[in-house]
Write an enzyme that holds these catalytic residues in place. Structure first.
Site, PDB file in Angstrom:
ATOM      1  N   HIS A  21      34.543  41.605  43.620  1.00  0.00           N
ATOM      2  CA  HIS A  21      35.729  41.521  44.164  1.00  0.00           C
ATOM      3  C   HIS A  21      35.868  42.813  45.051  1.00  0.00           C
ATOM      4  O   HIS A  21      36.088  42.647  46.237  1.00  0.00           O
ATOM      5  CB  HIS A  21      36.592  41.829  42.966  1.00  0.00           C
ATOM      6  CG  HIS A  21      37.964  41.971  43.309  1.00  0.00           C
ATOM      7  ND1 HIS A  21      38.967  41.075  43.359  1.00  0.00           N
ATOM      8  CD2 HIS A  21      38.883  42.938  43.880  1.00  0.00           C
ATOM      9  CE1 HIS A  21      40.065  41.226  43.799  1.00  0.00           C
ATOM     10  NE2 HIS A  21      40.117  42.481  44.183  1.00  0.00           N
ATOM     11  N   GLU A  22      35.293  43.918  44.505  1.00  0.00           N
ATOM     12  CA  GLU A  22      35.428  45.323  45.356  1.00  0.00           C
ATOM     13  C   GLU A  22      34.552  44.942  46.840  1.00  0.00           C
ATOM     14  O   GLU A  22      34.953  45.144  47.852  1.00  0.00           O
ATOM     15  CB  GLU A  22      35.206  46.174  44.711  1.00  0.00           C
ATOM     16  CG  GLU A  22      35.973  46.563  43.434  1.00  0.00           C
ATOM     17  CD  GLU A  22      37.383  46.481  43.515  1.00  0.00           C
ATOM     18  OE1 GLU A  22      37.979  46.887  44.736  1.00  0.00           O
ATOM     19  OE2 GLU A  22      38.119  46.114  42.652  1.00  0.00           O
TER      20      GLU A  22
ATOM     21  N   GLU B 217      44.444  40.750  48.398  1.00  0.00           N
ATOM     22  CA  GLU B 217      44.173  40.282  46.815  1.00  0.00           C
ATOM     23  C   GLU B 217      44.253  39.023  46.258  1.00  0.00           C
ATOM     24  O   GLU B 217      43.287  38.750  45.836  1.00  0.00           O
ATOM     25  CB  GLU B 217      45.133  41.346  45.886  1.00  0.00           C
ATOM     26  CG  GLU B 217      45.328  42.746  46.047  1.00  0.00           C
ATOM     27  CD  GLU B 217      43.781  43.607  45.974  1.00  0.00           C
ATOM     28  OE1 GLU B 217      43.137  42.780  45.395  1.00  0.00           O
ATOM     29  OE2 GLU B 217      43.522  44.632  46.508  1.00  0.00           O
TER      30      GLU B 217
ATOM     31  N   ALA C 204      38.948  49.127  39.900  1.00  0.00           N
ATOM     32  CA  ALA C 204      38.131  49.780  40.730  1.00  0.00           C
ATOM     33  C   ALA C 204      38.666  49.501  42.060  1.00  0.00           C
ATOM     34  O   ALA C 204      39.782  49.019  42.111  1.00  0.00           O
ATOM     35  CB  ALA C 204      37.088  48.846  40.919  1.00  0.00           C
TER      36      ALA C 204
HETATM   37  N1  PHE Z   1      42.892  47.425  45.375  1.00  0.00           N
HETATM   38  C1  PHE Z   1      42.264  47.454  43.956  1.00  0.00           C
HETATM   39  C2  PHE Z   1      41.624  45.925  43.835  1.00  0.00           C
HETATM   40  O1  PHE Z   1      42.127  45.161  43.505  1.00  0.00           O
HETATM   41  C3  PHE Z   1      43.138  47.692  42.920  1.00  0.00           C
HETATM   42  C4  PHE Z   1      43.835  49.148  43.053  1.00  0.00           C
HETATM   43  C5  PHE Z   1      44.824  49.131  43.372  1.00  0.00           C
HETATM   44  C6  PHE Z   1      43.063  50.251  42.612  1.00  0.00           C
HETATM   45  C7  PHE Z   1      45.550  50.364  43.475  1.00  0.00           C
HETATM   46  C8  PHE Z   1      43.632  51.436  42.528  1.00  0.00           C
HETATM   47  C9  PHE Z   1      44.817  51.608  43.003  1.00  0.00           C
HETATM   48  O2  PHE Z   1      40.440  45.815  43.921  1.00  0.00           O
HETATM   49 ZN    ZN Z   2      41.282  43.602  45.094  1.00  0.00          ZN
END
Ligand code: PHE
Ligand code: ZN
Length: 853
Positions: A293-294, A316, A258
């Site tokens: 998380h998102e 992250e 996601a």
């Molecule tokens: N940033 C997203 C996450 O960890 C992961 C992601 C990276 C999605 C690159 C798409 C492309 O929540």
């Molecule tokens: Zn993330």
């Protein structure tokens, strides 16, 4: 215009962009093969900038026109973008470009998924939408206008708040400055599952989960998870949501799980859609965690973002840590911790022990997409957990408050992050910072001494060389320890020992009898622990440890040693382990989910790694045999217990995905798996036939396949679910997982010929090829057929979707563990991939690193 050629980017070369972006206004005229994007960007030169070159990224764009302050200009196309001569005062940059969403199978930039327009811009996808300084330290407010493509796009979404929404046109405005990687647009025939949330300062937020018609009944759980996440972030971190609306969209074609785009999260449909009939308990838990998380990224990632992609772990690692805290709070803390350690060992340790090893903050890369790794995410989260353990809960909260206050609206570095901890605690964290720059998994060895009153723990640390890092310095390792007496009573509650030197001793005074230590409780650091203790001690800890994690760990260690003994010397399985485990399983005061985890054992791949570290060459077939024999030994040893465990953990009534009933189902299903070895699938067949939820249905199917009685069930399962893509992914995976090692490639080849094997869909590709690589004994079958089959498909997928191809190359990262014959076969396949004409930058980097590491 050419795409950028493979080139190594270094952290040390960071230079800021010479222009600030004051505002961005974008107009999209949607069309499947010829979408027009008109951008109007306000740039201001930054006084005394060190880099004054006006370079904008751009890839796969057809430039229609470019203007500065309304006047058509000449641009110079250069590798990866364009350059132009620009005024030394603020100016308005305007371009019109054309892009082809339909042809975009890489799923990066603007693409189409099942007739729906959708974007993915992290990390460097915005440059496939328009010319722009596509780097996270350039932040701006965005206004977006979307013009519909006939009647096919009634719903058109972008970041921020909807300003004007009609059938032909939508206007969105995002007041929060953001980097381009957080840009998002979605358009298509979508239906909303709506709700609202009232924030801590009493603002009402409109929530919606947007799905394709037909999926409306799979949104309720995700919505509840979102509301819980919003509340939790207020309660625990004091973070409030900052827009009038929050939208989530489910798409079927997505490279990752996601994406946290500001106000418009885009989800792989597998990570948000769930109903009791179609999703397992494991799916529900994962969805809850990913939604959280998102959502949490809104503060850790969006309001405070990364200066450059080397700082990826800043957002992250912290966000994974936060979502783990959330899951621990919503469910069971020890169960979550054990799950996470299992994942860390399965995914991060192999990375750290092989050619792809890199620090949590890498110092160079060719393709940033290759660094969305378990090291950056999961080890990145472990590093934050250690920091919290070292400074304590209160100091952690204080440091986070300072972080949010000081850096809101900024693009930051790990140095900024560490500085808030140093300032708020007065502690020097220089040595701690090695966790960000040193790769590899440290090993902590323990020796005990006792003189009648003083008990001493001699700890030492070491770390094997990793690519580019032959010498390692001692790191700060928080080692938690508790002491027990012979009766299993805790005589010293958990303490944190700070191991900062190569060797260090810690003494515990005044013990009239020899205490029994429980070390690295809760897995306080991402290290491997070497403890010279025997099985009697381990069985004691399995029976008595007051730390739930270490109690589980004691069982795990016993299982591992038992398996290694069986592989190396053909010794029968350890009875102390089986007896101890039996006692734990029978203890009804213990959480069923925890008991289910106790029944698990180290994976075959983990055993291979262990054997390799001990100086042996792992034999995948022998490991497979030993693992299966241990399961059978458990089935036999627990034969009187299993029917009761199974029966007592059946859950009556309406399905609930909550931790309690889910834990019962996981224990019942673990018992079923063993029971199947005794009753030839009788119970499994009943469960499969009467199941009214996917958790039970899939476990029934899985057990039947184990018993080689799954043929009919596979057919009825397919008939029942052929119109549900997410369930059909499971149908594919199950067959790969349960293939006999020698029959694996044949099974997979057959599945690849199935009309539903839509290999361009990442979920479907992973359902088959990911499982092929995860089937240890089959993937490493002596014929080498699976190596060749995977390589064939990676070669086929690369021109279509480089990102997914590159990630899957990691299947070969452990190749140096195995014998010469296997190594030669794998090397041959890697070289074959590397020699393909036009191989993507993503895959080239991965294959080269694996070959050279
Ligand atoms: N940033 C997203 C996450 O960890 C992961 C992601 C990276 C999605 C690159 C798409 C492309 O929540
Ligand atoms: Zn993330």
């Amino acid at each position: 215009m050419k795409d950028a050629a493979p080139q190594t980017i270094y952290l040390k070369d960071y230079t800021p962009f010479g222009f600030a972006v004051e505002s961005v206004s974008l107009t999209f005229r949607l069309h499947p093969t010829a979408t027009r994007v008109i951008s109007k960007i306000r740039f201001t030169p930054i006084p005394d900038a060190s880099d004054t070159r006006f370079f904008l990224h751009g890839e796969q764009l057809k430039l229609i026109s470019a203007k500065i302050d309304g006047v058509e200009i000449n641009t110079k196309m250069v590798e990866g973008g364009l350059e132009a001569d620009v005024p030394d005062v603020p100016f308005t940059w305007e371009t019109e470009v054309e892009i082809n969403p339909q042809a975009n199978t890489a799923l990066e930039g603007l693409y189409m998924s099942n007739g729906m327009y959708c974007t993915q811009c992290e990390a460097e996808g915005f440059r496939k939408i328009t010319f722009y300084p596509d780097r996270p330290d350039v932040m701006s407010v965005f206004d977006v206008k979307i013009e519909a493509d006939g009647d096919n796009t009634p719903i058109m979404l972008s970041n921020g708040n909807g300003v004007e929404l009609s059938k032909a046109r939508a206007t969105w405005s995002d007041p929060w400055p953001k980097p381009a990687y957080l840009f998002a647009l979605v358009a298509g025939e979508l239906i909303a599952h709506r709700d609202t949330f009232t924030t801590l300062s009493d603002k009402q937020v409109q929530l919606a989960i947007w799905v394709r018609p037909g999926d409306e009944h799979k949104c309720a759980f995700g919505m509840a998870a979102l509301k819980k996440s919003m509340k939790w972030d207020e309660d625990v971190y004091g973070r409030e949501y900052d827009l009038d609306e929050f939208n989530i969209v489910a798409v079927d074609d997505f490279n990752m799980g996601a994406m946290e785009n500001k106000g418009l999260n885009i989800f792989n449909s597998s990570c948000v859609l769930a109903s009791p009939e179609t999703a397992t308990d494991g799916n529900f838990e994962r969805i809850e965690a990913i939604i959280a998380h998102e959502y949490f990224h809104n503060w850790t990632g969006n309001r405070i973002t990364c200066r450059d992609w080397f700082q990826l772990c800043l957002k992250e690692g912290l966000t994974v840590f936060r979502d783990a805290q959330f899951t621990a709070d919503m469910r069971s803390e020890p169960v979550k911790r054990i799950d996470d350690v299992i994942t860390l060992r399965a995914r991060q340790f192999p990375e750290d022990q092989g050619p792809l090893s890199h620090p949590v903050r890498p110092e160079s890369f060719q393709e940033i997409n290759n660094f969305y790794t378990a090291t950056v995410y999961e080890k990145g989260a472990e590093v934050i957990g250690m920091l919290k353990t070292l400074v304590g809960d209160e100091a952690y909260s204080k440091a986070l408050d300072l972080y949010f206050m000081r850096h809101d609206g900024q693009a930051c570095t790990i140095e900024d992050w560490i500085a808030v901890f140093e300032e708020s605690t007065g502690r020097d964290l220089n040595q701690f910072k090695l966790w960000y720059s040193q790769s590899g998994t440290p090993e902590v060895a323990v020796r005990e001494a006792y003189d009648g009153t003083t008990f001493t723990l001699h700890l030492s640390q070491s770390s094997a060389p990793t690519p580019g890092q032959s010498q390692k310095a001692a790191q700060v390792i928080p080692v938690t320890v508790g002491l027990l007496n012979d009766n299993g009573d805790e005589i010293l509650p958990t303490q944190v020992l700070e191991l900062t030197q190569e060797e260090q001793s810690f003494t515990f005074e005044g013990h009239a009898s020899r205490p029994i230590p429980s070390i690295l409780r809760g897995f306080s650091a991402p290290v491997t622990l070497r403890q010279d203790i025997d099985n009697t001690r381990r069985a004691f800890l399995l029976a008595h440890d007051t730390d739930a994690f270490n109690r589980w760990e004691a069982g795990r260690d016993l299982a591992r040693d038992s398996l290694l003994g069986a592989v190396l010397e053909g010794t029968p399985h350890n009875t102390a382990y089986l007896q101890g485990l039996k006692a734990v399983l029978s203890d009804e005061t213990l959480d069923p989910a925890y008991r289910a985890l106790m029944l698990g054992q180290p994976s075959q791949s983990e055993l291979a790694s262990e054997l390799h570290k001990m100086g042996h060459t792992p034999d995948p077939a022998a490991i497979h045999t030993a693992s299966e024999a241990l399961r059978r030994a458990k089935a036999e040893a627990f034969s009187d217990l299993l029917p009761g465990l199974y029966a007592d953990n059946q859950v009556a009534g309406t399905f609930s995905p909550d931790a309690g009933p889910a834990g019962q189902r996981s224990l019942a299903n673990a018992a079923l798996s063993l029971l199947t070895r005794l009753d030839q699938g009788k119970t499994a067949a009943q469960q499969y036939a009467s199941a009214d939820n996917m958790t039970l249905q899939l476990a029934g199917l899985s057990a039947l396949l184990d018993a080689e009685k799954g043929e009919d069930a596979l057919e009825t399962f397919y008939d029942q679910w052929q119109n549900d893509r997410l369930v059909i992914d499971k149908w594919f995976s199950m067959q790969v997982m349960h293939a006999k090692p020698a029959a694996l490639t044949k099974t997979v080849r057959k599945l690849c010929d199935h009309p539903d094997f839509e290999w361009k869909n990442p979920n479907r590709f992973r359902a088959v090829m990911g499982m092929l690589a995860a089937h240890h004994a089959g993937f490493h079958h002596e014929s080498g057929g699976a190596y060749e089959l995977l390589a064939d498909w990676l070669i086929r997928l690369d021109p279509v979707n480089p990102q997914t191809t590159a990630r899957m190359c990691a299947a070969f990262q452990t190749w140096k563990r195995y014998d010469q014959t296997r190594q030669t076969m794998i090397q041959g396949q890697l070289e074959r991939i590397a020699s393909q004409n036009g191989l993507s930058r993503d895959t080239t980097e991965m294959v080269t690193r694996i070959l050279e590491g």
